[in-house]
Design a protein around this motif. Sequence first.
Motif, PDB file in Angstrom:
ATOM      1  N   ILE A 194       0.760  -1.126  -0.090  1.00 17.38           N
ATOM      2  CA  ILE A 194       0.160   0.043  -0.108  1.00 17.38           C
ATOM      3  C   ILE A 194       0.801   1.135  -0.108  1.00 17.38           C
ATOM      4  O   ILE A 194       0.648   2.264  -0.795  1.00 17.38           O
ATOM      5  N   LYS A 195       1.898   1.116   0.767  1.00 21.39           N
ATOM      6  CA  LYS A 195       2.721   2.400   0.834  1.00 21.39           C
ATOM      7  C   LYS A 195       3.378   2.739  -0.746  1.00 21.39           C
ATOM      8  O   LYS A 195       3.573   3.939  -1.037  1.00 21.39           O
ATOM      9  N   GLU A 196       3.721   1.537  -1.297  1.00 18.71           N
ATOM     10  CA  GLU A 196       4.481   1.622  -2.537  1.00 18.71           C
ATOM     11  C   GLU A 196       3.268   2.126  -3.574  1.00 18.71           C
ATOM     12  O   GLU A 196       3.850   2.947  -4.523  1.00 18.71           O
ATOM     13  N   LEU A 197       2.085   1.753  -3.344  1.00 17.14           N
ATOM     14  CA  LEU A 197       1.133   2.114  -4.108  1.00 17.14           C
ATOM     15  C   LEU A 197       0.857   3.615  -4.315  1.00 17.14           C
ATOM     16  O   LEU A 197       0.635   4.283  -4.968  1.00 17.14           O
ATOM     17  N   LEU A 198       0.829   4.221  -2.842  1.00 12.14           N
ATOM     18  CA  LEU A 198       0.496   5.393  -2.783  1.00 12.14           C
ATOM     19  C   LEU A 198       1.747   6.346  -3.297  1.00 12.14           C
ATOM     20  O   LEU A 198       1.529   7.373  -3.806  1.00 12.14           O
ATOM     21  N   ASN A 199       2.962   5.761  -2.730  1.00 16.80           N
ATOM     22  CA  ASN A 199       4.125   6.434  -3.620  1.00 16.80           C
ATOM     23  C   ASN A 199       4.008   6.770  -4.868  1.00 16.80           C
ATOM     24  O   ASN A 199       4.199   7.665  -5.605  1.00 16.80           O
ATOM     25  N   ILE A 200       3.692   5.569  -5.777  1.00 14.47           N
ATOM     26  CA  ILE A 200       3.718   5.533  -7.297  1.00 14.47           C
ATOM     27  C   ILE A 200       2.609   6.673  -7.785  1.00 14.47           C
ATOM     28  O   ILE A 200       2.862   7.517  -8.459  1.00 14.47           O
ATOM     29  N   THR A 201       1.457   6.520  -7.171  1.00 13.45           N
ATOM     30  CA  THR A 201       0.216   7.339  -7.477  1.00 13.45           C
ATOM     31  C   THR A 201       0.705   8.895  -7.242  1.00 13.45           C
ATOM     32  O   THR A 201       0.498   9.774  -8.198  1.00 13.45           O
ATOM     33  N   ARG A 202       1.556   9.283  -6.083  1.00  8.95           N
ATOM     34  CA  ARG A 202       1.810  10.403  -6.023  1.00  8.95           C
ATOM     35  C   ARG A 202       2.979  11.050  -6.743  1.00  8.95           C
ATOM     36  O   ARG A 202       2.829  12.150  -7.356  1.00  8.95           O
ATOM     37  N   LEU A 203       4.048  10.231  -6.841  1.00  6.20           N
ATOM     38  CA  LEU A 203       5.038  10.455  -8.086  1.00  6.20           C
ATOM     39  C   LEU A 203       4.610  10.909  -9.212  1.00  6.20           C
ATOM     40  O   LEU A 203       4.578  12.023 -10.058  1.00  6.20           O
ATOM     41  N   ALA A 204       3.540   9.882  -9.637  1.00  9.37           N
ATOM     42  CA  ALA A 204       2.704  10.137 -11.108  1.00  9.37           C
ATOM     43  C   ALA A 204       1.912  11.320 -11.228  1.00  9.37           C
ATOM     44  O   ALA A 204       1.847  11.942 -12.349  1.00  9.37           O
ATOM     45  N   GLU A 205       1.450  11.703  -9.896  1.00  6.80           N
ATOM     46  CA  GLU A 205       0.597  12.999 -10.081  1.00  6.80           C
ATOM     47  C   GLU A 205       1.279  14.326  -9.887  1.00  6.80           C
ATOM     48  O   GLU A 205       0.756  15.294  -9.839  1.00  6.80           O
ATOM     49  N   GLY A 206       2.627  14.183  -9.522  1.00  7.65           N
ATOM     50  CA  GLY A 206       3.408  15.253  -9.266  1.00  7.65           C
ATOM     51  C   GLY A 206       3.126  15.762  -7.874  1.00  7.65           C
ATOM     52  O   GLY A 206       3.074  16.711  -7.652  1.00  7.65           O
ATOM     53  N   ARG A 207       2.702  14.941  -6.988  1.00 13.33           N
ATOM     54  CA  ARG A 207       2.252  15.508  -5.587  1.00 13.33           C
ATOM     55  C   ARG A 207       3.351  15.236  -4.683  1.00 13.33           C
ATOM     56  O   ARG A 207       3.072  15.310  -3.426  1.00 13.33           O
ATOM     57  N   VAL A 208       4.487  14.846  -5.005  1.00  9.49           N
ATOM     58  CA  VAL A 208       5.562  14.567  -4.092  1.00  9.49           C
ATOM     59  C   VAL A 208       6.387  15.808  -4.360  1.00  9.49           C
ATOM     60  O   VAL A 208       6.914  16.344  -5.201  1.00  9.49           O
ATOM     61  N   GLU A 209       6.717  16.328  -3.198  1.00 11.35           N
ATOM     62  CA  GLU A 209       7.713  17.545  -2.890  1.00 11.35           C
ATOM     63  C   GLU A 209       9.100  17.185  -3.035  1.00 11.35           C
ATOM     64  O   GLU A 209       9.546  16.202  -2.277  1.00 11.35           O
ATOM     65  N   PHE A 210       9.766  17.687  -3.829  1.00 12.02           N
ATOM     66  CA  PHE A 210      11.200  17.329  -3.734  1.00 12.02           C
ATOM     67  C   PHE A 210      11.985  18.635  -3.451  1.00 12.02           C
ATOM     68  O   PHE A 210      11.924  19.750  -3.992  1.00 12.02           O
ATOM     69  N   ARG A 211      12.755  18.460  -2.179  1.00  9.41           N
ATOM     70  CA  ARG A 211      13.632  19.482  -1.770  1.00  9.41           C
ATOM     71  C   ARG A 211      14.640  19.644  -2.771  1.00  9.41           C
ATOM     72  O   ARG A 211      15.260  18.973  -3.374  1.00  9.41           O
ATOM     73  N   GLN A 212      15.076  21.045  -2.623  1.00  6.30           N
ATOM     74  CA  GLN A 212      16.285  21.497  -3.595  1.00  6.30           C
ATOM     75  C   GLN A 212      17.756  21.750  -2.658  1.00  6.30           C
ATOM     76  O   GLN A 212      17.980  22.792  -2.693  1.00  6.30           O
ATOM     77  N   ASP A 213      18.083  20.823  -1.892  1.00  4.28           N
ATOM     78  CA  ASP A 213      19.012  21.082  -0.919  1.00  4.28           C
ATOM     79  C   ASP A 213      20.339  20.751  -1.584  1.00  4.28           C
ATOM     80  O   ASP A 213      20.465  19.693  -2.581  1.00  4.28           O
ATOM     81  N   SER A 214      21.659  21.165  -0.924  1.00  6.14           N
ATOM     82  CA  SER A 214      22.820  20.585  -1.595  1.00  6.14           C
ATOM     83  C   SER A 214      23.098  19.347  -0.681  1.00  6.14           C
ATOM     84  O   SER A 214      23.301  19.691   0.594  1.00  6.14           O
ATOM     85  N   ILE A 215      23.353  18.204  -1.239  1.00  6.24           N
ATOM     86  CA  ILE A 215      23.545  17.306  -0.428  1.00  6.24           C
ATOM     87  C   ILE A 215      24.734  16.418  -0.861  1.00  6.24           C
ATOM     88  O   ILE A 215      25.346  16.419  -1.932  1.00  6.24           O
ATOM     89  N   ASP A 216      25.720  15.763   0.086  1.00  2.00           N
ATOM     90  CA  ASP A 216      26.824  15.006  -0.086  1.00  2.00           C
ATOM     91  C   ASP A 216      26.352  13.804  -0.292  1.00  2.00           C
ATOM     92  O   ASP A 216      25.751  13.118   0.953  1.00  2.00           O
ATOM     93  N   VAL A 217      26.189  12.693  -1.232  1.00  2.00           N
ATOM     94  CA  VAL A 217      25.649  11.672  -1.432  1.00  2.00           C
ATOM     95  C   VAL A 217      26.258  10.702  -0.305  1.00  2.00           C
ATOM     96  O   VAL A 217      25.615   9.925  -0.029  1.00  2.00           O
ATOM     97  N   ARG A 218      27.319  10.750  -0.041  1.00  2.00           N
ATOM     98  CA  ARG A 218      28.174  10.104   0.908  1.00  2.00           C
ATOM     99  C   ARG A 218      27.498   9.867   2.325  1.00  2.00           C
ATOM    100  O   ARG A 218      27.542   8.955   3.050  1.00  2.00           O
ATOM    101  N   ASP A 219      26.867  10.898   2.505  1.00  2.00           N
ATOM    102  CA  ASP A 219      26.068  11.157   4.000  1.00  2.00           C
ATOM    103  C   ASP A 219      24.827  10.056   4.043  1.00  2.00           C
ATOM    104  O   ASP A 219      24.533   9.886   5.166  1.00  2.00           O
ATOM    105  N   LEU A 220      24.549   9.823   2.864  1.00  2.00           N
ATOM    106  CA  LEU A 220      23.516   8.726   2.931  1.00  2.00           C
ATOM    107  C   LEU A 220      23.848   7.333   3.597  1.00  2.00           C
ATOM    108  O   LEU A 220      23.145   6.510   4.135  1.00  2.00           O
TER     109      LEU A 220
END
Lengths: 396, 122
Positions: A194-220
């Motif tokens: 269910i979580k993934e279904l909701l994620n995919i519908t939100r992504l497809a509808e452009g309802r997911v907010e994407f932050r625009q931060d400077s990130i260092d990938v290594r910190d993940l």
Amino acid sequence: MSDDGKKTELQYARDTIASMLASIREGVIITDGTGTILAANPVTELLTGILPTELIGKGIEEMMTFACDNDDVSDFFEESLRGWRALELPKNCSITPKGGKARIPVAANATPLFNPEGAYTGVVFVLRDLTEEVNARNRQYQFLSFVSHQLRAPIASLRLGLEMLLDKKERLVPETHEILRDLYDITTRFSGLIKELLNITRLAEGRVEFRQDSIDVRDLGPFLTQEFERLATSNNITFSSFADSETPLMMVGDKERMLDVLRNLVANAIFYNKPRGEVVIRGRLTHSKEVETIAARTGAGLQIGEYLRHFSSTEKEKNMILIEVADTGLGIPASDQPRIFESFFRARNVVKRGIHGTGLGLSIVKSIVEHLNGRIMFESKEDKGTTFYIIFPSIT
Amino acid sequence: MKKILFIEDDPIILKVFQSRLAEEHLDIIVAIDSDEGLRKAKTEHPDLIVLDIFMGEKSGLDTFAALRAEEKSGARIPVIILSTDDREETRKKAEELGIEDYFVKGLVSLREIVARIQEILA
């Protein structure tokens, strides 16, 4: 044949073309080599709000008010009017008819024209109204989203209830405990679906907010190690995450969404692995030449070529970030490889082994990566393993 | 005995917590809609509120905002959100109103919630 006969034949050919243009449902505009409109069919009026007769003689670029959420529209015109090759307007573009308020989602193609001597003479633009398609797709997503929400509450109650019963293990006969344990695992998987279904519908509808931060990938890395170390160990798999990435890997992005991407890939790499297998995340800086080489090797040459075209030459010389997620697992059968990013698709070999999954993970991954202005490629050999390559523009 | 107010309309979830938290010697008060929740938050003086914000027609966030608006500063009741709503914007709004934690139903285990409740009440 007499001169008159020839004229009639020419006239007939012209009329036939005019009737064809008038009867097709796409908007067709023909320009000369500089972009001046020579002809336009009636449908173009619905898309541009301008009578075809008024379009003639005007410059195409000024008459088309496209808005795209992911790319530069002027690129489309500039490139098409060079007459080098056929082009497509980027996805998710819309046009606003003159005097109209509502944007119309459209697809557009440009095909260069050449005279018998092979000289470039103009372009045919074809515009297609996507309103119906977009509406149908939205209805589908709304339905999916509604159903997922409706399912989430009862599944959550089931899961909490089962957990409480399982905690009273000493009062349960072993068989009962075992059945409850299985039921609990099913509800856990269902919650994930269910979580993934909701994620995919939100992504497809452009309802997911994407932050625009400077990130260092290594910190993940530490987050992933913390989340996956136990799972990896219990599956007898060694896992390392950005272990030898020494230089900063700075990009503009959203840390949480980037974690979603890597979580999905790492979980796959662990579940679809073999005992004593290995899962490694590596990250480093690279340049467009190497990206092209990887793309050529993984069969993504065209797609990546198109992607790199949007970077200026200085940007190309600058570094790009390359993240690899490599496993020594089951691999993806060659015949299944073209479909792995499709929603709900699952490779035959993992289904056969009874490994659970929703078939949504990679589709989500691809969508997020592209939202963050990156691209994903992979190479895989059945029984040997899979490596995913993700590239992003670097701001280092 | 510490008191927890559950503003929640799912009978199974209520039963689960009533049974589980009784083992921890915690007193559970139940409100099955927003109005009852607001009333009991004032009259029962709970030590903690566990709030579902996805109930029926009325937004649980509005209830929550109303609750916070009526509280005297310095006398805020700790609140945990337990909801099916996993949207980032809802979480942000809840955080602005002041919460101890935000759990998404279906994605959180009973053990995690109970541990967090104990931590807050300690």
